[in-house]
Motif scaffolding. Structure first.
Motif, PDB file in Angstrom:
ATOM      1  N   ILE A   1     -13.842 -37.512 -49.953  1.00  0.00           N
ATOM      2  CA  ILE A   1     -14.087 -36.683 -51.130  1.00  0.00           C
ATOM      3  C   ILE A   1     -13.995 -35.215 -50.724  1.00  0.00           C
ATOM      4  CG2 ILE A   1     -15.791 -35.906 -52.805  1.00  0.00           C
ATOM      5  CD1 ILE A   1     -16.790 -38.652 -53.102  1.00  0.00           C
ATOM      6  N   VAL A   2     -13.166 -34.477 -51.408  1.00  0.00           N
ATOM      7  CA  VAL A   2     -13.126 -33.029 -51.249  1.00  0.00           C
ATOM      8  C   VAL A   2     -13.273 -32.428 -52.632  1.00  0.00           C
ATOM      9  CG1 VAL A   2     -11.752 -33.016 -49.150  1.00  0.00           C
ATOM     10  CG2 VAL A   2     -10.601 -32.990 -51.343  1.00  0.00           C
ATOM     11  N   THR A   3     -13.909 -31.285 -52.717  1.00  0.00           N
ATOM     12  CA  THR A   3     -14.151 -30.676 -54.014  1.00  0.00           C
ATOM     13  C   THR A   3     -14.095 -29.167 -53.891  1.00  0.00           C
ATOM     14  OG1 THR A   3     -15.753 -30.438 -55.816  1.00  0.00           O
ATOM     15  CG2 THR A   3     -16.648 -30.755 -53.614  1.00  0.00           C
TER      16      THR A   3
ATOM     17  N   VAL B   1     -29.277 -32.489 -53.968  1.00  0.00           N
ATOM     18  CA  VAL B   1     -29.791 -31.866 -55.187  1.00  0.00           C
ATOM     19  C   VAL B   1     -28.782 -31.962 -56.328  1.00  0.00           C
ATOM     20  CG1 VAL B   1     -31.355 -30.287 -54.000  1.00  0.00           C
ATOM     21  CG2 VAL B   1     -28.983 -29.602 -54.404  1.00  0.00           C
ATOM     22  N   SER B   2     -27.685 -32.680 -56.126  1.00  0.00           N
ATOM     23  CA  SER B   2     -26.690 -32.849 -57.181  1.00  0.00           C
ATOM     24  C   SER B   2     -25.940 -34.156 -56.947  1.00  0.00           C
ATOM     25  CB  SER B   2     -25.704 -31.680 -57.207  1.00  0.00           C
ATOM     26  OG  SER B   2     -24.873 -31.696 -56.059  1.00  0.00           O
ATOM     27  N   THR B   3     -25.334 -34.656 -58.010  1.00  0.00           N
ATOM     28  CA  THR B   3     -24.543 -35.879 -57.901  1.00  0.00           C
ATOM     29  C   THR B   3     -23.377 -35.689 -56.956  1.00  0.00           C
ATOM     30  OG1 THR B   3     -25.127 -36.385 -60.197  1.00  0.00           O
ATOM     31  CG2 THR B   3     -23.295 -37.615 -59.239  1.00  0.00           C
ATOM     32  N   MET B   4     -22.738 -34.526 -57.016  1.00  0.00           N
ATOM     33  CA  MET B   4     -21.597 -34.266 -56.147  1.00  0.00           C
ATOM     34  C   MET B   4     -22.013 -34.281 -54.679  1.00  0.00           C
ATOM     35  SD  MET B   4     -18.460 -33.832 -55.753  1.00  0.00           S
ATOM     36  CE  MET B   4     -18.017 -33.687 -57.473  1.00  0.00           C
ATOM     37  N   GLU B   5     -23.146 -33.687 -54.352  1.00  0.00           N
ATOM     38  CA  GLU B   5     -23.606 -33.677 -52.965  1.00  0.00           C
ATOM     39  C   GLU B   5     -23.893 -35.102 -52.482  1.00  0.00           C
ATOM     40  OE1 GLU B   5     -27.090 -31.726 -50.083  1.00  0.00           O
ATOM     41  OE2 GLU B   5     -27.067 -31.299 -52.239  1.00  0.00           O
ATOM     42  N   ALA B   6     -24.484 -35.923 -53.341  1.00  0.00           N
ATOM     43  CA  ALA B   6     -24.770 -37.313 -52.961  1.00  0.00           C
ATOM     44  C   ALA B   6     -23.484 -38.079 -52.688  1.00  0.00           C
ATOM     45  CB  ALA B   6     -25.578 -37.993 -54.063  1.00  0.00           C
ATOM     46  N   LEU B   7     -22.466 -37.870 -53.506  1.00  0.00           N
ATOM     47  CA  LEU B   7     -21.181 -38.534 -53.288  1.00  0.00           C
ATOM     48  C   LEU B   7     -20.555 -38.088 -51.972  1.00  0.00           C
ATOM     49  CD1 LEU B   7     -19.706 -38.348 -56.901  1.00  0.00           C
ATOM     50  CD2 LEU B   7     -20.386 -40.422 -55.694  1.00  0.00           C
ATOM     51  N   GLN B   8     -20.582 -36.805 -51.703  1.00  0.00           N
ATOM     52  CA  GLN B   8     -19.983 -36.290 -50.471  1.00  0.00           C
ATOM     53  C   GLN B   8     -20.705 -36.807 -49.234  1.00  0.00           C
ATOM     54  OE1 GLN B   8     -20.115 -32.047 -51.746  1.00  0.00           O
ATOM     55  NE2 GLN B   8     -17.979 -31.993 -51.124  1.00  0.00           N
ATOM     56  N   ASP B   9     -22.014 -37.042 -49.344  1.00  0.00           N
ATOM     57  CA  ASP B   9     -22.791 -37.503 -48.191  1.00  0.00           C
ATOM     58  C   ASP B   9     -22.439 -38.928 -47.787  1.00  0.00           C
ATOM     59  OD1 ASP B   9     -24.189 -35.157 -47.774  1.00  0.00           O
ATOM     60  OD2 ASP B   9     -25.846 -35.721 -49.086  1.00  0.00           O
TER      61      ASP B   9
ATOM     62  N   ARG C   1      -9.392 -39.834 -51.723  1.00  0.00           N
ATOM     63  CA  ARG C   1      -8.201 -40.503 -51.190  1.00  0.00           C
ATOM     64  C   ARG C   1      -6.920 -39.874 -51.726  1.00  0.00           C
ATOM     65  NH1 ARG C   1      -9.668 -46.941 -51.774  1.00  0.00           N
ATOM     66  NH2 ARG C   1     -10.649 -47.255 -49.753  1.00  0.00           N
ATOM     67  N   GLY C   2      -6.862 -38.552 -51.749  1.00  0.00           N
ATOM     68  CA  GLY C   2      -5.662 -37.846 -52.130  1.00  0.00           C
ATOM     69  C   GLY C   2      -5.432 -37.688 -53.618  1.00  0.00           C
ATOM     70  N   LEU C   3      -6.250 -38.322 -54.477  1.00  0.00           N
ATOM     71  CA  LEU C   3      -6.066 -38.260 -55.920  1.00  0.00           C
ATOM     72  C   LEU C   3      -7.140 -37.395 -56.557  1.00  0.00           C
ATOM     73  CD1 LEU C   3      -5.251 -42.012 -56.666  1.00  0.00           C
ATOM     74  CD2 LEU C   3      -3.631 -40.109 -56.505  1.00  0.00           C
ATOM     75  N   ASN C   4      -6.737 -36.575 -57.552  1.00  0.00           N
ATOM     76  CA  ASN C   4      -7.709 -35.715 -58.194  1.00  0.00           C
ATOM     77  C   ASN C   4      -8.467 -36.446 -59.293  1.00  0.00           C
ATOM     78  OD1 ASN C   4      -6.066 -35.728 -60.497  1.00  0.00           O
ATOM     79  ND2 ASN C   4      -5.034 -33.826 -59.952  1.00  0.00           N
ATOM     80  N   SER C   5      -9.292 -35.697 -60.022  1.00  0.00           N
ATOM     81  CA  SER C   5     -10.209 -36.293 -60.995  1.00  0.00           C
ATOM     82  C   SER C   5      -9.495 -37.042 -62.107  1.00  0.00           C
ATOM     83  CB  SER C   5     -11.100 -35.206 -61.605  1.00  0.00           C
ATOM     84  OG  SER C   5     -11.841 -34.540 -60.600  1.00  0.00           O
ATOM     85  N   ARG C   6      -8.221 -36.733 -62.369  1.00  0.00           N
ATOM     86  CA  ARG C   6      -7.495 -37.445 -63.418  1.00  0.00           C
ATOM     87  C   ARG C   6      -7.424 -38.948 -63.150  1.00  0.00           C
ATOM     88  NH1 ARG C   6      -3.779 -33.014 -62.561  1.00  0.00           N
ATOM     89  NH2 ARG C   6      -3.666 -31.602 -64.363  1.00  0.00           N
ATOM     90  N   TYR C   7      -7.442 -39.317 -61.871  1.00  0.00           N
ATOM     91  CA  TYR C   7      -7.217 -40.712 -61.485  1.00  0.00           C
ATOM     92  C   TYR C   7      -8.510 -41.446 -61.135  1.00  0.00           C
ATOM     93  CZ  TYR C   7      -2.528 -38.793 -61.079  1.00  0.00           C
ATOM     94  OH  TYR C   7      -1.337 -38.159 -61.336  1.00  0.00           O
ATOM     95  N   ILE C   8      -9.657 -40.796 -61.345  1.00  0.00           N
ATOM     96  CA  ILE C   8     -10.963 -41.400 -61.085  1.00  0.00           C
ATOM     97  C   ILE C   8     -11.704 -41.516 -62.408  1.00  0.00           C
ATOM     98  CG2 ILE C   8     -13.083 -41.274 -59.760  1.00  0.00           C
ATOM     99  CD1 ILE C   8     -10.528 -41.480 -58.063  1.00  0.00           C
ATOM    100  N   LEU C   9     -12.199 -42.697 -62.721  1.00  0.00           N
ATOM    101  CA  LEU C   9     -12.947 -42.891 -63.958  1.00  0.00           C
ATOM    102  C   LEU C   9     -14.439 -42.714 -63.679  1.00  0.00           C
ATOM    103  CD1 LEU C   9     -13.016 -43.684 -66.937  1.00  0.00           C
ATOM    104  CD2 LEU C   9     -13.167 -46.069 -66.226  1.00  0.00           C
ATOM    105  N   PHE C  10     -15.076 -41.822 -64.441  1.00  0.00           N
ATOM    106  CA  PHE C  10     -16.507 -41.559 -64.308  1.00  0.00           C
ATOM    107  C   PHE C  10     -17.256 -42.226 -65.457  1.00  0.00           C
ATOM    108  CE2 PHE C  10     -14.332 -38.152 -62.142  1.00  0.00           C
ATOM    109  CZ  PHE C  10     -15.074 -37.965 -60.986  1.00  0.00           C
ATOM    110  N   LEU C  11     -18.308 -42.975 -65.113  1.00  0.00           N
ATOM    111  CA  LEU C  11     -19.114 -43.676 -66.098  1.00  0.00           C
ATOM    112  C   LEU C  11     -20.580 -43.285 -65.945  1.00  0.00           C
ATOM    113  CD1 LEU C  11     -17.707 -47.301 -65.544  1.00  0.00           C
ATOM    114  CD2 LEU C  11     -16.914 -45.648 -67.244  1.00  0.00           C
TER     115      LEU C  11
END
Length: 708
Positions: A148-150, A135-143, A162-172
Motif C-alpha cells: 500500500i502506498v498513498t 489513529v486512522s483507517t489508512m494508517e492501520a492498512l499501511q501497518d 499492488r500497483g493499482l490505484n483506488s479505482r480498482y479497489i472496492l471499499f465497503l
C-alpha cells in the motif's frame, strides 16, 4: 507468564441468578487471571484484564438446552467447549499470535471461520489496531498490508495496492459500497469514525462475482462495532504533533429486542508546510453515526443506520485565495432479514443511499457556502442464502445501482449546470461445496447490465485443500471496472493550465485474476506465501497531447492493457511466550503492456515488520510495540505524445520509503471501567520525502475510557 485464549462456550440460562461462570488460569501459577459471568442473552458482563472483542450465537431459544456463544479475548486463540446452565468451568490455555477462528464475511458474503474461507483474506482486528497506536483507517492498512502506498491530498487518499490505484479497489462499510468523491476514484476514509471500527477485512483478489464493479484488485471491508452490553459508553481523545486533535464519544444499549449505538467525533490539524518538502492543508472534520437494530422475533430482524461527515480544508497563511473547500457526506441505509425455522434458508434485503456535496466557502462574503456539485448513489439488494446441509451453501441475489452527478457552479462536466447518471442491474450467485474432507470449492458468477457499456459477465472459482498443518488455496476469477461519470463526460479546465476531456464511448475494463497460496500453522507459528497474476484489458488511460502552442490536452481512452505479477509472504511467530514477531513482504511487477513501463507510482518491493511485547505490570497487561513499513522507490514512468504523434518517455523515482514507530499501550481496569493510555512516537528517524506527504517525527498521547 500468564497466557489466555479465545473461548467458545455453549451456554443457556434463564436469569442472572443462575448465570454460568468461566475463568482462565495462569499457565504457570494456575491462579485465576480472568473471571467472567455469562448472562442469559449470551453476553459477557465482566472480564478482568482482557477486553472482549466479539460475541456471536443464540442463547435465547427456549427449544434448545444449550446454545452457541463466542467469547473472544484480545489476541488469543479460540477453543470449543460446552457448558450447561448453572455450571462453572475453568480453562488453562496458551497464547497464540494469530486467530484463525475469527469470523469473516467479505470473501463469501456469509459468516465463516477465517480458517475455512477458500478466498484469500487478511483480517486487521481491533486488538491489532490498538497495539500499533493507529489513529486512522489508512494508517492501520499501511501497518498490516504490504504494497500500500498513498499520497493523500484534497481529492482523497490516492491509495495504491499492488500497483493499482483506488479505482480498482472496492471499499465497503459493513458490506455496503463506499462511494468515491475524487476524480481518480479516491475516497476519504476519515469519514468512518476510526474508534468505531471492530475489524478490517481485506480480500486480495478479484471479487466482481460478488460485488460488481471496481473489485479488480481487491476489496477492503470496514466492519463497525456492534453493541453487546445492556449499556456501554466510551470516549477517546488524542493529541499529536502539528496540533492534530481527535475526539470521539460513543454510547450504546442492547436490550432483548432493541440495540442502539451512536457516536460523534471531531478531528482537526494545523497541517504542515515543509520548505522544499511536502505540504498538508489545515483541516477540521465532524462526523456522527447512528445504528438501530430491532429483533421482531428470533428469526426476523431489521436495522437502520445513518452517517454524516463534514470535511473542511483551509488555505495557508497569506494565501491569495478568497475561498476554500468544504465537503459534506450523508449516508442512510436499512436492511431486514428473515430465516426459516430450521435456519437453512436466510433472506436479506437492503437499500442504501449516499449523497455527497462539494462547496466553496466564500471567505470575503461572510463565509457564504456556494455549492459546486453533488453526487448521489442508491443501491438496493435482495440476497438469499440456502444451506441444505453441512456440505452445501448457495448464495443468490439481485442488485440495482444508480449513480448521478450534478454540477451546479462548476465546469467539471461543462460550462452549464448539468446532470449525468449511470444505472446498472445485476444478478449474482455463488455455490460453496465441501467436495471431500478438507477440500472445499466455491464457484460463482455475476451478470451486469449497465446503461453505458451494456453487459459484463464475471465468473470465478476458488479452491481450498487442508491437510495436517497446511492449507492450500487457489483461485481464478474475472472482474470489471465500469468507467466513471467523470471519465465519460469530463469537460474541465484545470485552472487554465490544461483541459481534460471525457469520452462517452469508453468501455468497461476487464480483469482476469489467478492466484495460488500455501499456509502453514504450527504451535506459535503461522506463515503463508501467495503468488498472483492480474491481467487487465481495455484499460482506461488518461493520455496527454501537446498542441502546437505547447499547451497540454488530456483525454480518456481504452488504449492499453496491464499485467501485474507478484507474490506476498507473511509470518507470525510467538517466542518467549509473550513476544510476537510479525512480518510481511510483497513484490509487484505492474507493467503497462503498451509501453512496457511500470504503472505510475508503483513500488516493486514493500514490507512491514513488528515486534510486540504483551506483558503484565501491576496485575494488568500492557503492550509495547516497535513497527515499521518500508517501500522501494515510487516509479513515475510515462509517455507523452507530441503533435506529430511521437512518444516521449519520461522516467523518475522517489527516495525509498521507511517509517518506524514505537507504541506503548497500558490499560487500567476497575470493575466495569477501563482507562487506556497510548503513547506513540511515529517516524522515529524523521523520514521526509515529498511524494509520501509525511511531516517527519511525530509524538502522540491518547486516552480512552470505556464503561460496560
Amino acid at each position: 507468564m500468564r497466557c489466555v485464549c479465545f473461548i467458545l462456550l455453549l451456554v443457556y440460562g434463564r436469569s442472572y441468578s443462575n448465570n454460568p461462570k468461566i475463568s482462565v488460569l495462569d499457565k504457570e501459577s494456575r491462579k485465576p487471571i480472568v473471571y467472567a459471568n455469562v448472562c442469559y442473552k449470551g453476553l459477557v458482563t465482566s472480564a478482568e484484564y482482557y477486553e472482549i472483542t466479539s460475541l456471536e450465537g443464540n442463547a435465547e431459544n427456549p427449544v434448545h438446552e444449550k446454545s452457541v456463544i463466542a467469547v473472544s479475548f484480545v489476541g488469543y486463540k479460540t477453543v470449543t467447549d460446552t457448558i450447561q446452565p448453572n455450571e462453572s468451568k475453568v480453562y488453562l490455555m496458551e497464547q497464540e499470535p494469530f486467530n484463525l477462528d475469527q469470523i469473516v464475511v467479505t470473501g463469501t458474503r456469509t459468516e465463516k471461520r477465517l480458517a475455512d474461507v477458500p478466498v484469500q483474506t487478511i483480517v486487521i482486528s481491533k486488538a491489532d489496531i490498538k497495539k500499533t497506536g493507529s489513529v486512522s483507517t489508512m494508517e492501520a492498512l499501511q501497518d498490516y498490508i504490504p504494497g500500500i502506498v498513498t499520497t493523500p491530498n484534497g481529492m482523497g487518499s490516492n491509495m495504491r495496492i499492488r500497483g493499482l490505484n483506488s479505482r480498482y479497489i472496492l471499499f465497503l462499510v459493513d458490506g455496503e459500497r463506499l462511494v468515491s468523491e475524487g476524480a481518480g476514484g479516491n475516497i476519504n476514509l476519515d469519514q468512518i469514525d476510526f474508534n468505531n471500527i471492530e475489524r478490517i477485512e481485506v480480500v486480495n483478489e478479484a471479487a466482481s462475482a460478488l460485488y460488481g464493479s471496481n473489485a479488480v484488485g481487491g476489496v477492503i471491508n470496514i466492519i463497525t462495532k456492534k453493541t453487546i452490553h445492556q449499556f456501554e459508553a466510551g470516549a477517546n481523545a488524542s493529541y499529536q504533533s502539528n496540533n492534530t486533535q481527535k475526539f470521539q464519544v460513543d454510547v450504546g444499549s442492547n436490550q432483548k429486542k432493541l440495540a442502539v449505538r451512536a457516536n460523534v467525533f471531531r478531528n482537526s490539524s494545523d497541517g504542515f508546510d515543509i520548505e522544499n518538502g511536502p505540504y498538508a492543508a489545515r483541516y477540521t472534520d465532524y462526523g456522527t453515526t447512528l445504528n438501530v437494530g430491532y429483533n421482531f422475533t428470533d428469526r426476523i430482524n431489521a436495522k437502520v443506520n445513518g452517517r454524516f461527515f463534514q470535511h473542511e480544508t483551509f488555505n495557508p497563511v497569506n494565501s491569495m485565495n478568497v475561498a476554500h473547500d468544504l465537503d459534506r457526506k450523508l449516508a442512510v441505509g436499512a436492511n431486514a432479514g428473515i430465516r426459516s425455522k430450521d435456519s437453512c434458508n436466510r433472506l436479506q434485503a437492503s437499500v442504501n443511499f449516499d449523497k455527497y456535496y462539494i462547496y466553496e466557502v466564500l471567505e470575503k462574503k461572510n463565509n457564504k457556502l456556494e455549492e459546486e456539485s453533488n453526487a448521489s448513489f442508491i443501491s438496493t439488494r435482495v440476497t438469499d442464502t440456502f444451506s441444505p446441509g453441512n456440505k452445501w451453501e448457495i448464495v443468490a441475489g439481485t442488485e440495482y445501482n444508480h449513480e448521478g452527478i450534478t454540477t451546479v457552479n462548476s465546469t467539471t462536466l461543462g460550462p452549464d449546470p448539468i446532470t449525468k447518471t449511470i444505472d446498472d442491474i445485476n444478478l449474482f450467485g455463488q455455490v460453496q461445496h465441501t467436495v471431500l474432507k478438507g477440500f472445499d470449492a466455491i464457484a460463482g458468477a455475476r451478470y451486469t447490465y449497465n446503461n453505458q457499456f451494456k453487459s459484463a459477465f464475471t465468473p470465478k472459482l476458488s479452491l481450498m485443500y487442508k491437510t495436517g498443518r497446511f492449507t492450500f488455496r487457489g483461485g481464478l476469477g474475472t472482474a470489471f471496472r465500469a468507467p466513471s461519470i467523470k471519465e465519460l463526460y469530463y469537460d474541465f479546465s484545470h485552472q487554465g493550465a490544461f483541459w481534460i476531456y471525457g469520452n462517452p464511448e469508453l468501455k468497461a475494463e476487464k480483469g482476469l485474476f489467478s492466484s495460488l497460496s500455501s499456509e502453514f500453522t504450527g504451535k506459535g507459528l503461522n506463515t503463508s506465501v501467495s503468488f498472483y497474476n492480474n491481467k487487465i484489458d481495455n484499460k482506461i488511460t488518461q493520455y496527454i497531447i501537446i498542441d502546437s502552442e505547447g499547451k497540454e490536452n488530456r483525454y480518456y481512452k481504452n488504449v492499453s492493457s496491464a499485467t501485474l505479477n507478484g507474490f506476498d509472504f507473511n509470518i507470525s511467530y510467538l517466542f518467549f511466550k509473550q513476544v510476537v514477531l510479525k512480518g510481511t513482504y510483497s513484490y509487484c511487477d505492474a507493467q503497462d503492456d503498451l509501453t512496457g513501463l511500470q504503472l505510475d507510482s508503483n513500488v516493486k518491493h514493500s514490507g512491514t515488520a513488528s515486534l510486540t511485547w504483551n506483558g503484565k505490570m501491576a496485575q494488568s497487561p500492557f503492550s509495547l510495540q516497535l513497527a515499521g513499513r518500508m517501500n522501494s522507490p515510487k516509479l513515475y514512468q510515462s509517455v507523452t505524445t507530441d503533435e506529430n504523434g511521437n512518444g516521449i518517455t519520461e522516467k523518475e523515482e522517489s527516495e525509498p520509503y521507511r517509517i518506524w514507530k514505537a507504541t506503548l499501550v497500558k490499560p487500567f481496569r476497575i470493575r466495569q471501567h477501563l482507562l487506556e493510555v497510548t503513547l506513540k512516537c511515529d517516524n522515529i528517524f524523521g523520514f521526509k520525502e515529498t511524494s509520501f506527504i509525511n511531516p517527519g517525527r511525530q509524538y502522540l498521547i491518547g486516552l480512552q475510557y470505556k464503561f460496560k
